[in-house]
Motif scaffolding. Structure first.
Motif, PDB file in Angstrom:
ATOM      1  N   ARG A 269     -50.218 -43.894   4.177  1.00 38.26           N
ATOM      2  CA  ARG A 269     -49.918 -44.920   5.047  1.00 38.26           C
ATOM      3  C   ARG A 269     -48.697 -45.565   5.044  1.00 38.26           C
ATOM      4  N   GLN A 270     -48.107 -45.395   3.586  1.00 42.38           N
ATOM      5  CA  GLN A 270     -46.739 -46.196   3.372  1.00 42.38           C
ATOM      6  C   GLN A 270     -45.880 -45.220   2.928  1.00 42.38           C
ATOM      7  N   LEU A 271     -45.159 -44.609   3.546  1.00 46.37           N
ATOM      8  CA  LEU A 271     -44.589 -43.318   3.294  1.00 46.37           C
ATOM      9  C   LEU A 271     -42.970 -43.505   2.925  1.00 46.37           C
ATOM     10  N   VAL A 272     -42.516 -43.994   4.278  1.00 45.36           N
ATOM     11  CA  VAL A 272     -40.857 -43.621   4.594  1.00 45.36           C
ATOM     12  C   VAL A 272     -40.109 -44.096   3.803  1.00 45.36           C
ATOM     13  N   ALA A 273     -40.241 -45.689   3.470  1.00 47.13           N
ATOM     14  CA  ALA A 273     -39.283 -46.310   2.574  1.00 47.13           C
ATOM     15  C   ALA A 273     -39.215 -45.674   1.095  1.00 47.13           C
ATOM     16  N   ASN A 274     -40.416 -45.348   0.463  1.00 49.71           N
ATOM     17  CA  ASN A 274     -40.363 -45.119  -0.770  1.00 49.71           C
ATOM     18  C   ASN A 274     -39.959 -43.783  -1.044  1.00 49.71           C
ATOM     19  N   LYS A 275     -40.495 -42.772   0.033  1.00 48.28           N
ATOM     20  CA  LYS A 275     -39.901 -41.502  -0.041  1.00 48.28           C
ATOM     21  C   LYS A 275     -38.317 -41.459  -0.053  1.00 48.28           C
ATOM     22  N   ARG A 276     -37.886 -42.468   0.851  1.00 48.13           N
ATOM     23  CA  ARG A 276     -36.697 -41.994   0.934  1.00 48.13           C
ATOM     24  C   ARG A 276     -35.646 -42.559  -0.299  1.00 48.13           C
ATOM     25  N   ALA A 277     -36.391 -43.593  -0.966  1.00 48.65           N
ATOM     26  CA  ALA A 277     -35.817 -44.282  -2.093  1.00 48.65           C
ATOM     27  C   ALA A 277     -35.847 -42.994  -3.329  1.00 48.65           C
ATOM     28  N   ASN A 278     -36.946 -42.236  -3.306  1.00 47.47           N
ATOM     29  CA  ASN A 278     -37.105 -41.040  -4.408  1.00 47.47           C
ATOM     30  C   ASN A 278     -36.044 -40.096  -3.910  1.00 47.47           C
ATOM     31  N   LYS A 279     -35.765 -39.781  -2.699  1.00 46.33           N
ATOM     32  CA  LYS A 279     -34.873 -39.034  -2.145  1.00 46.33           C
ATOM     33  C   LYS A 279     -33.233 -39.258  -2.670  1.00 46.33           C
ATOM     34  N   LEU A 280     -32.959 -40.621  -2.592  1.00 47.94           N
ATOM     35  CA  LEU A 280     -31.535 -41.010  -2.795  1.00 47.94           C
ATOM     36  C   LEU A 280     -31.474 -40.670  -4.292  1.00 47.94           C
ATOM     37  N   GLU A 281     -32.415 -40.801  -5.172  1.00 48.85           N
ATOM     38  CA  GLU A 281     -32.384 -40.580  -6.649  1.00 48.85           C
ATOM     39  C   GLU A 281     -32.126 -39.082  -6.873  1.00 48.85           C
ATOM     40  N   LEU A 282     -32.936 -38.493  -5.973  1.00 48.93           N
ATOM     41  CA  LEU A 282     -32.765 -37.084  -6.315  1.00 48.93           C
ATOM     42  C   LEU A 282     -31.377 -36.300  -5.817  1.00 48.93           C
ATOM     43  N   GLN A 283     -30.875 -37.069  -4.749  1.00 49.84           N
ATOM     44  CA  GLN A 283     -29.407 -36.573  -4.587  1.00 49.84           C
ATOM     45  C   GLN A 283     -28.673 -36.902  -5.309  1.00 49.84           C
ATOM     46  N   ARG A 284     -28.769 -38.066  -5.978  1.00 52.56           N
ATOM     47  CA  ARG A 284     -27.630 -38.433  -7.074  1.00 52.56           C
ATOM     48  C   ARG A 284     -27.946 -37.612  -8.205  1.00 52.56           C
ATOM     49  N   PHE A 285     -29.232 -37.100  -8.782  1.00 48.46           N
ATOM     50  CA  PHE A 285     -29.442 -36.329  -9.983  1.00 48.46           C
ATOM     51  C   PHE A 285     -28.588 -35.023  -9.605  1.00 48.46           C
ATOM     52  N   ALA A 368     -41.370 -35.390  -4.821  1.00 51.00           N
ATOM     53  CA  ALA A 368     -41.445 -36.605  -4.011  1.00 51.00           C
ATOM     54  C   ALA A 368     -40.338 -36.907  -3.268  1.00 51.00           C
ATOM     55  N   GLY A 369     -38.822 -36.303  -3.718  1.00 55.76           N
ATOM     56  CA  GLY A 369     -37.672 -36.960  -2.909  1.00 55.76           C
ATOM     57  C   GLY A 369     -37.487 -35.739  -1.945  1.00 55.76           C
ATOM     58  N   GLY A 370     -38.017 -34.779  -1.893  1.00 54.37           N
ATOM     59  CA  GLY A 370     -37.507 -33.406  -0.800  1.00 54.37           C
ATOM     60  C   GLY A 370     -38.037 -33.684   0.390  1.00 54.37           C
ATOM     61  N   ASP A 371     -37.492 -33.241   1.351  1.00 54.05           N
ATOM     62  CA  ASP A 371     -38.009 -33.451   2.894  1.00 54.05           C
ATOM     63  C   ASP A 371     -38.981 -32.152   3.107  1.00 54.05           C
ATOM     64  N   LEU A 372     -38.195 -30.906   2.912  1.00 49.39           N
ATOM     65  CA  LEU A 372     -38.840 -29.767   2.940  1.00 49.39           C
ATOM     66  C   LEU A 372     -39.069 -28.796   1.615  1.00 49.39           C
ATOM     67  N   ILE A 373     -40.124 -28.061   1.434  1.00 47.29           N
ATOM     68  CA  ILE A 373     -39.969 -27.183   0.084  1.00 47.29           C
ATOM     69  C   ILE A 373     -40.144 -25.644   0.708  1.00 47.29           C
ATOM     70  N   ALA A 374     -39.091 -24.865   0.330  1.00 46.50           N
ATOM     71  CA  ALA A 374     -39.098 -23.487   0.789  1.00 46.50           C
ATOM     72  C   ALA A 374     -40.044 -22.678  -0.148  1.00 46.50           C
ATOM     73  N   VAL A 375     -40.885 -21.852   0.291  1.00 43.69           N
ATOM     74  CA  VAL A 375     -41.711 -20.765  -0.453  1.00 43.69           C
ATOM     75  C   VAL A 375     -41.679 -19.434   0.377  1.00 43.69           C
ATOM     76  N   PRO A 376     -40.463 -18.727   0.310  1.00 45.48           N
ATOM     77  CA  PRO A 376     -40.560 -17.611   1.011  1.00 45.48           C
ATOM     78  C   PRO A 376     -40.871 -16.117   0.442  1.00 45.48           C
ATOM     79  N   SER A 377     -41.960 -16.401  -0.248  1.00 47.56           N
ATOM     80  CA  SER A 377     -42.343 -15.250  -1.170  1.00 47.56           C
ATOM     81  C   SER A 377     -42.608 -13.859  -0.432  1.00 47.56           C
ATOM     82  N   ARG A 378     -42.272 -12.835  -1.131  1.00 52.32           N
ATOM     83  CA  ARG A 378     -42.681 -11.382  -0.421  1.00 52.32           C
ATOM     84  C   ARG A 378     -44.249 -11.082  -0.581  1.00 52.32           C
ATOM     85  N   PHE A 379     -44.760 -11.713  -1.720  1.00 49.43           N
ATOM     86  CA  PHE A 379     -46.369 -11.719  -2.007  1.00 49.43           C
ATOM     87  C   PHE A 379     -46.519 -12.865  -2.644  1.00 49.43           C
TER      88      PHE A 379
END
Ligand code: ADP
Length: 469
Positions: A269-285, A368-379
């Motif tokens: 329900r309350q997603l956008v602002a805090n997810k974005r804050a996590n993203k900024l931390e991750l970008q910094r890291f 928490a900070g990502g927008d997309l997660i890649a899982v391109p597995s062969r199997f």
């Protein structure tokens, strides 16, 4: 019901991959349903550090030397810990040394695990009695089924395949050293292409086989996915003795509302602002440009061919050209793949960040900070990171294979591509970019993904139904 699990990993005591997450959750879900559930595990250093005072209940000499058996209650599940200093007191990865060389005595180490699993199931702990069901996980526990068969024990045997590609193959000459008779070294038994296969031991001597998704259960009955064992598996499927049960995830550990590893908690329900804050931390890291509009794709993975890492590497330059794209990569494994990522990061500062290593807390912060997660597995037998991604509103971009195809709905809870090619991956990424540029649609997908129920209760019920059978 008395249920005894046998496994070589269990989160948070010891973990190298998804097996640990499953073994760290399923027994507790079954205990909560009112069963007497126990787990046999080696007493590795990381286990000893967390459970230093687990009492010794038995000391005995075995085919693999002297062993102390410890036992302790761990949050409602009793653990049996095999304390064999000469075999298990090695820091780091439980299977290989720092140079990725398998330990030369793995045959004894994991035969011993199987032997203790069987012995405990058959009544070694007289305070407990016998197990109704022994549930062995992956090749490391496979011989438990063989010992019970050899002893003609009535205990029922379930074997779960978490990954068919790892087979526990050893020189046949070891068979008599492991307290097993030569006659079991047969095509109808332990033998696989002239070697002893602990995986096949589990498959052959189990009453019922399960694997961790319905699609993988089918894929492994065919030559392309069967790793040489498709004949046996197809036969078991024909006898209705091979079942695909999709893994769950533990909401006590993977929830953006309560996760102690993340700074800014949120929910669907309350997603956008805090997810974005996590993203900024991750970008910094990761040393990425601190840009809330960038589409940040994460990867949390073992770096192996199985995971389709080469497809992602090949697609990176095109994806960087396709928009305001960033990548954050957490992984460990094959040196050539780590080096390739490090090279890509050096060539694209501020857009690609790489952390080579294993870091549980960082993996949570990435979800928490990502927008997309890649899982391109062969199997992919099941795959857990796409489930974690969905729980955290980080939409998965996955190949339609195994449990990935069973858990991600294309265009609804993530993005799915069919062929193991970088161009198919790029096409799916283009669809993700198109939605990313329409924030309301993106958020609708995020909320839908976060609303999916991947709790353990469903899988736990399915396993119990099988035990009842
Ligand atoms: P597999 O068991 O084949 O490695 P899964 O997707 O089933 O793949 O499970 C992988 C588990 O290991 C997940 O919990 C994932 O978060 C974790 N993981 C993988 N690589 C790392 C890493 N480098 N650091 C932290 N966690 C990792």
């Amino acid at each position: 019901m008395n249920i005894l699990h046998v496994a070589s990993e269990c989160y948070p005591l010891i973990k190298t991959g998804g097996l640990a997450d499953v073994v760290g959750a399923l027994p507790w879900a079954q205990a909560q349903a009112g069963h007497d559930v126990r787990l046999v595990l080696p007493y590795y250093p990381s286990v000893a550090e967390q459970l230093p005072d687990a009492p010794i209940i038995r000391e005995l000499s075995t085919f693999a030397g002297g062993v102390a058996l410890r036992s302790v209650d761990y949050h409602g599940v009793r653990l049996y810990l095999i304390d064999a200093h000469h075999l298990f007191a090695r820091k780091g990865n439980p299977y290989h040394d720092a140079n990725y060389h398998d330990y030369a005595d793995n045959v004894y180490r994991f035969a011993l695990l199987g032997w203790f699993g069987a012995a405990l199931a058959a009544g070694m702990d007289e305070w407990w009695g016998c197990a109704d069901v022994l549930h062995a996980h992956d090749w490391q526990a496979g011989l438990a089924c063989a010992y019970l068969a050899h002893w003609q024990s009535p205990v029922k045997r379930i074997f779960t395949i978490h990954n068919l590609a790892y087979q526990g193959l050893f020189d046949a000459a070891h068979v008599p050293e492991l307290a097993l008779p030569w006659r079991m070294f047969d095509v109808h038994g332990l033998e696989f292409n002239g070697q002893l296969s602990m995986l096949k031991a589990g498959l052959y001597y189990a009453d019922e086989i399960t694997t961790v998704s319905p699609s993988y259960a089918q894929e492994i009955t065919h030559i392309e996915g069967g790793c040489g064992l498709h004949g046996l598996l197809a036969e078991r499927a024909g006898q209705h003795r091979l079942h695909g049960i999709l893994n769950g995830i533990d909401p006590g550990i993977w929830s953006p509302e309560h996760d102690p590893a993340i700074t800014h908690h949120y929910n669907a329900r309350q997603l956008v602002a805090n997810k974005r804050a996590n993203k900024l931390e991750l970008q910094r890291f990761f040393g990425l440009e601190e840009d809330k509009n960038a589409l940040l794709m994460i990867l949390v993975s073992r770096l192996t061919e199985q995971k389709g890492i080469d497809l992602l590497l090949a697609a990176l330059p095109t994806m960087l050209d396709m928009g305001n794209t960033q990548f954050a990569i957490l992984g460990s494994g094959e040196p050539a793949l780590s080096e390739a990522f490090e090279g890509a990061a050096a060539a694209h500062p501020g857009r690609i960040g790489v952390y080579i290593g294993y870091d549980e807390a960082l993996s949570h912060r990435m979800m928490a900070g990502g927008d997309l997660i890649a899982v391109p597995s062969r199997f992919e037998p099941c795959g857990l990171t796409q489930l974690y991604g969905m729980a955290y509103g980080t939409l998965p971009l996955v190949r339609r294979i195994g449990g990935l195809g069973d858990s991600v709905l294309d265009g609804r809870t993530g993005f799915v591509f069919d062929q193991a090619t970088s161009s198919d991956l790029v096409d799916a990424y283009q669809r993700a970019v198109d939605i990313w540029l329409q924030p309301r649609k993106w958020q609708t997908m995020q909320r839908r993904a976060m609303g999916e129920d991947f709790g353990w209760h469903k899988a736990a019920q399915q396993y119990l139904a099988l035990y009842e059978k």
